[in-house]
Design an enzyme around this catalytic site. Structure first.
Site, PDB file in Angstrom:
ATOM      1  N   GLY A  55       5.169  -9.207   2.663  1.00 21.59           N
ATOM      2  CA  GLY A  55       5.096 -10.585   3.122  1.00 21.59           C
ATOM      3  C   GLY A  55       5.440 -10.752   4.583  1.00 21.59           C
ATOM      4  O   GLY A  55       5.153 -11.776   5.178  1.00 21.59           O
ATOM      5  N   PHE A  56       6.063  -9.703   5.214  1.00 25.01           N
ATOM      6  CA  PHE A  56       6.505  -9.837   6.598  1.00 25.01           C
ATOM      7  C   PHE A  56       5.805  -8.859   7.533  1.00 25.01           C
ATOM      8  O   PHE A  56       6.164  -8.748   8.681  1.00 25.01           O
ATOM      9  CB  PHE A  56       8.023  -9.647   6.678  1.00 25.01           C
ATOM     10  CG  PHE A  56       8.766 -10.671   5.895  1.00 25.01           C
ATOM     11  CD1 PHE A  56       9.036 -11.913   6.439  1.00 25.01           C
ATOM     12  CD2 PHE A  56       9.158 -10.425   4.594  1.00 25.01           C
ATOM     13  CE1 PHE A  56       9.706 -12.874   5.712  1.00 25.01           C
ATOM     14  CE2 PHE A  56       9.834 -11.377   3.863  1.00 25.01           C
ATOM     15  CZ  PHE A  56      10.103 -12.609   4.425  1.00 25.01           C
ATOM     16  N   GLY A  57       4.787  -8.158   7.090  1.00 22.56           N
ATOM     17  CA  GLY A  57       4.055  -7.297   7.993  1.00 22.56           C
ATOM     18  C   GLY A  57       3.521  -6.049   7.321  1.00 22.56           C
ATOM     19  O   GLY A  57       3.655  -5.851   6.113  1.00 22.56           O
ATOM     20  N   ARG A  58       2.908  -5.195   8.144  1.00 22.21           N
ATOM     21  CA  ARG A  58       2.326  -3.941   7.669  1.00 22.21           C
ATOM     22  C   ARG A  58       3.151  -2.766   8.195  1.00 22.21           C
ATOM     23  O   ARG A  58       3.671  -2.819   9.307  1.00 22.21           O
ATOM     24  CB  ARG A  58       0.876  -3.816   8.149  1.00 22.21           C
ATOM     25  CG  ARG A  58      -0.059  -4.854   7.529  1.00 22.21           C
ATOM     26  CD  ARG A  58      -1.444  -4.822   8.155  1.00 22.21           C
ATOM     27  NE  ARG A  58      -2.307  -5.771   7.459  1.00 22.21           N
ATOM     28  CZ  ARG A  58      -3.391  -5.443   6.764  1.00 22.21           C
ATOM     29  NH1 ARG A  58      -3.752  -4.186   6.692  1.00 22.21           N
ATOM     30  NH2 ARG A  58      -4.112  -6.357   6.140  1.00 22.21           N
ATOM     31  N   VAL A  59       3.213  -1.702   7.401  1.00 21.31           N
ATOM     32  CA  VAL A  59       4.003  -0.530   7.763  1.00 21.31           C
ATOM     33  C   VAL A  59       3.066   0.671   7.868  1.00 21.31           C
ATOM     34  O   VAL A  59       2.266   0.929   6.964  1.00 21.31           O
ATOM     35  CB  VAL A  59       5.111  -0.242   6.729  1.00 21.31           C
ATOM     36  CG1 VAL A  59       5.955   0.947   7.174  1.00 21.31           C
ATOM     37  CG2 VAL A  59       5.992  -1.471   6.539  1.00 21.31           C
ATOM     38  N   ASP A  66      18.069  -9.229   0.353  1.00 22.17           N
ATOM     39  CA  ASP A  66      16.822  -8.875  -0.348  1.00 22.17           C
ATOM     40  C   ASP A  66      16.927  -7.498  -0.994  1.00 22.17           C
ATOM     41  O   ASP A  66      16.065  -6.639  -0.829  1.00 22.17           O
ATOM     42  CB  ASP A  66      15.637  -8.921   0.630  1.00 22.17           C
ATOM     43  CG  ASP A  66      14.304  -9.117  -0.103  1.00 22.17           C
ATOM     44  OD1 ASP A  66      14.322  -9.539  -1.268  1.00 22.17           O
ATOM     45  OD2 ASP A  66      13.255  -8.853   0.508  1.00 22.17           O
ATOM     46  N   LYS A  84       6.819  -0.792  11.492  1.00 20.16           N
ATOM     47  CA  LYS A  84       6.486  -2.079  10.868  1.00 20.16           C
ATOM     48  C   LYS A  84       6.056  -3.066  11.947  1.00 20.16           C
ATOM     49  O   LYS A  84       6.764  -3.278  12.935  1.00 20.16           O
ATOM     50  CB  LYS A  84       7.680  -2.642  10.101  1.00 20.16           C
ATOM     51  CG  LYS A  84       7.415  -4.047   9.527  1.00 20.16           C
ATOM     52  CD  LYS A  84       8.614  -4.607   8.794  1.00 20.16           C
ATOM     53  CE  LYS A  84       8.768  -4.005   7.436  1.00 20.16           C
ATOM     54  NZ  LYS A  84       9.776  -4.716   6.625  1.00 20.16           N
ATOM     55  N   LEU A 141       1.080   2.571   5.195  1.00 24.47           N
ATOM     56  CA  LEU A 141       1.964   2.902   4.072  1.00 24.47           C
ATOM     57  C   LEU A 141       2.080   1.759   3.087  1.00 24.47           C
ATOM     58  O   LEU A 141       2.286   1.970   1.890  1.00 24.47           O
ATOM     59  CB  LEU A 141       3.369   3.269   4.584  1.00 24.47           C
ATOM     60  CG  LEU A 141       3.466   4.536   5.432  1.00 24.47           C
ATOM     61  CD1 LEU A 141       4.880   4.702   5.973  1.00 24.47           C
ATOM     62  CD2 LEU A 141       3.068   5.765   4.611  1.00 24.47           C
ATOM     63  N   GLY A 142       1.982   0.515   3.563  1.00 25.73           N
ATOM     64  CA  GLY A 142       2.131  -0.625   2.660  1.00 25.73           C
ATOM     65  C   GLY A 142       2.016  -1.928   3.428  1.00 25.73           C
ATOM     66  O   GLY A 142       2.088  -1.977   4.656  1.00 25.73           O
TER      67      GLY A 142
END
Length: 687
Positions: free
Chosen positions: A372-376, A488, A391, A368-369
């Site tokens: 900066g903190f991982g892949r989803v 954030d 995630k 999905l995307g």
């Protein structure tokens, strides 16, 4: 007489030899100086005089190690002598050629970042201001795309970044003043063997040494990039051949070197050999002298022959061993990390096997995307058929893992219709997997800036989203058992459900503390454009710093503009200053998103803009609480009288890079424009 003649002949012979020696010495000196000025070659880097900074080192074996696996590193290695890229004709860049051998090591080729760049830059270019992660240690959000950089580079990129329109996560690109490549291609080569010229793919992060050739023809204004496995001759057909005149890009004298960086994934970048030449082919690299790439991970166990019983029983034992290995591999495929203290969190823990099957093995088609903190990844749970978003985050938290899991589970207990529900987690090897509800309409920023493929949100939808996120923040700040500071808040962290209701998600930076307690000092994290000015001075995240980010978010949704925008002259301008300036001129509603074509409630839009300016007030004491914001939005309390006069605050210089961790500044914009902000004076009524 005979003796005298012999002595004379000997003297002539010695004189002749001396003159020859002098001539040869002079000739050698000229050749050496010419070579130093125009070319060089490193067949390994042991004892080499290379300028290094950041994480770069030369290993005892002679490897140029740019990064060593540490997260969010950057590194540079530069040939110490500058080269002259123009020769008598300032308007024309000289031809040049480069060749180098590299290796990239990653435990997982699908989770590797971010790559290596061979670059040419002016001696005055400041590499210390560059960012790691997707900026590969070469540029930052301000310098990227600036023609004044005079940068040329060839990137070997192992991570797909939509910000720079990367074609995939395994490509070669030609960069001119920007990491958005002027030409790129999936890594590979055209095989001359057999006369077919077939294209063969190469995996940049395979852990194997490969070779790259870069050639610029100054007469034809053409850039060629070729690559191949290490021991293969240079293919006749380049991977990339693009017409580009570098005469306006390269300065008279410039440096050549390598830049590399890591992000949230464990990766190592090496250069084994390097050569460069002006006006001709780069000198040959002696392959036989190159150092060996290290292994990634532990060494192999003793060879099977050392543990196999006598030959008479070898067949039986091998058969049994094969069965055991298959069973162990099957078990390890779904192995997890679990400790006794996690039992109390049981209902919130998913099995890795279920998540693996739900996402079809975390295939790219379900991606999905990437952040900066991982892949989803999108997934569907096998039993319930519930749609989820998973995630994958690396284990690099500075907190103890027990405390981190406790916070995850605490946030998992949040229940509010405007918050993305965290369903649970899973731990496996070096990864933490967080499981969320799946939001079918994606993130809000895709609708605001995603282009024609996303429908434009009408005003009623936008105002409902603003009110929903305000309600969610009130719940976090005042209505739950602890105070939660999100840290954030931005459009990309607001997801839209089936009814296009806004839900605040991504609590990866959130902090919790008890009601009535003072927040602790911590690292300044967040996104450029949304950071409250006092954070640079106090390093304390509070509900009012969330209110500041919410104010910028409200302006973003109402105006359809990013927090830092460009004016007609190309200069960067704060969105809040732009809105305040229009209010001062009496044209406040001119800032409403032009794509609405005037179809919006003027009263609601004006209210939203004023609330956005009030919440993003540079002085924290002048900002309202989220409970007051809800009352303003619902018309239960009049908005305080505001003064749109623009004032300059020297204290806001703290919002520049000093005091902020550059690697978490994910929004590509300059903080230098933040030294002046709008002051909306006026008392805020407390209730």
């Amino acid at each position: 007489m005979s003796s005298s003649s012999s002595m004379l002949q000997n003297c002539k012979r010695l004189l002749s030899i001396s003159l020859c020696v002098i001539i040869i010495a002079v000739g050698v000196k000229v050749d050496a100086s010419g070579a130093a000025a125009d070319q060089f070659v490193y067949s390994g880097f042991a004892g080499a005089n290379v300028t290094l900074d950041g994480a770069a080192v030369v290993t005892p074996s002679g490897l140029l190690e740019l990064t060593n696996g540490t997260l969010r590193q950057k590194a540079h290695a530069i040939h110490p002598a500058p080269l002259r890229f123009r020769n008598g004709t300032p308007e024309t860049a000289r031809s040049f050629s480069a060749s180098f051998v590299f290796g990239i090591l990653c435990p997982d080729t699908d989770a590797c970042g971010h790559g290596i760049v061979l670059f040419v830059a002016p001696g005055s270019y400041d590499l210390s201001a560059a960012f790691p992660s997707q900026y590969i240690g070469l540029v930052n959000g301000t310098t990227n795309g600036d023609a004044g950089d005079h940068l040329f580079g060839v990137e070997l990129d192992t991570d797909q970044n939509n910000e720079f329109r990367d074609i995939d996560g395994n490509h070669v690109g030609v960069d001119v003043n920007s990491l958005e490549s002027v030409s790129s291609a999936t890594a590979g080569y055209y095989d001359d063997r057999g006369g077919g010229g077939a294209f063969r793919n190469l995996t940049l992060a395979s852990g194997e040494a490969m070779r790259v050739w870069v050639d610029y023809d100054g007469e034809e204004k053409r850039i060629d990039v070729t690559m191949a496995p290490l021991r293969m001759a240079k293919p006749s057909k380049p991977l990339i051949s693009t017409a580009y005149d570098l005469s306006s890009v390269l300065t008279d004298v410039a440096r050549v070197g390598f830049s590399s960086a890591t992000g949230s994934f464990n990766s190592r970048h090496y250069v084994l050999g390097w050569s460069f030449a002006m006006d001709g082919p780069a000198p040959a690299i002696d392959i036989s002298k190159l150092p060996k790439l290290p292994r990634f991970g532990p060494k192999h166990r003793a060879r099977l022959a050392e543990i196999v019983p006598p030959v008479a029983t070898a067949g039986l034992i091998l058969s049994v061993g094969a069965i055991v290995v298959l069973l162990v591999r099957r078990r390890l495929r779904y192995s997890e990390v679990q400790e006794d203290w996690e039992v109390e969190f049981g209902p919130h823990r998913f099995s890795y096997k279920d998540l693996f099957n739900a996402t079809e093995g975390f295939k790219n088609k379900n991606l999905l995307g990437v952040g900066g903190f991982g892949r989803v990844y999108k997934g569907v749970l096998p039993g319930s058929k519930m749609e989820i978003a998973v995630k994958k985050v690396s284990h690099d938290s500075k907190q103890g893992m027990k405390e981190f899991i406790a916070e995850v589970v605490s946030i998992g207990r949040l229940q509010h219709r405007n918050l993305v529900q965290l369903l649970g987690y899973c731990r496996r090897k070096g990864e933490l997997l967080l499981v969320y509800e799946y939001m079918s309409n994606g993130s809000l920023d895709k609708h605001l800036y995603g282009g024609s493929d996303k429908p434009i949100l009408d005003w009623d939808q936008r105002f409902k989203i603003i009110k929903g996120i305000a309600a969610g923040l009130l719940y976090l700040h005042e209505e739950w058992e602890k105070v939660i500071i999100h840290r954030d808040i931005k459009a990309s962290n607001v997801l839209l459900d089936n009814d296009v209701d806004g839900r605040l998600g991504d609590f990866g930076l959130a902090r919790l503390y008890d009601h009535g307690a003072n927040p602790h000092t911590t690292h300044v994290v967040g996104t450029i454009g949304y950071l409250a000015p006092e954070l640079g001075r106090t390093s304390k995240a509070t509900p009012l710093t969330d209110v500041f980010a919410f104010g910028i978010f409200v302006l973003e949704v109402t105006c359809g503009q990013r927090p830092i925008k460009q004016n007609s002259n190309g200069d960067q301008l704060l969105l809040m200053d732009w809105v305040a300036d229009h209010w001062h001129k009496g044209s406040l509603t001119d800032t409403v998103d032009a794509r609405l074509h005037g179809s919006y409630n003027v009263g609601e839009a004006s209210l939203a803009l004023k609330i956005g300016l009030l919440c993003s007030h540079p002085l924290s004491g002048a900002r309202p609480s989220m409970r007051q914001v809800i009352k303003y939005l619902n018309g239960d309390m009049p908005l305080p009288e505001l003064n749109p006069t623009l004032q300059s605050f020297e204290s806001l210089a703290l919002m520049q890079n000093e005091g902020f961790d550059s690697y978490i500044m994910s929004y590509p914009s300059s903080m230098a424009t933040m030294t002046t902000m709008s002051n909306l004076s006026g008392k805020v009524t407390t209730t």
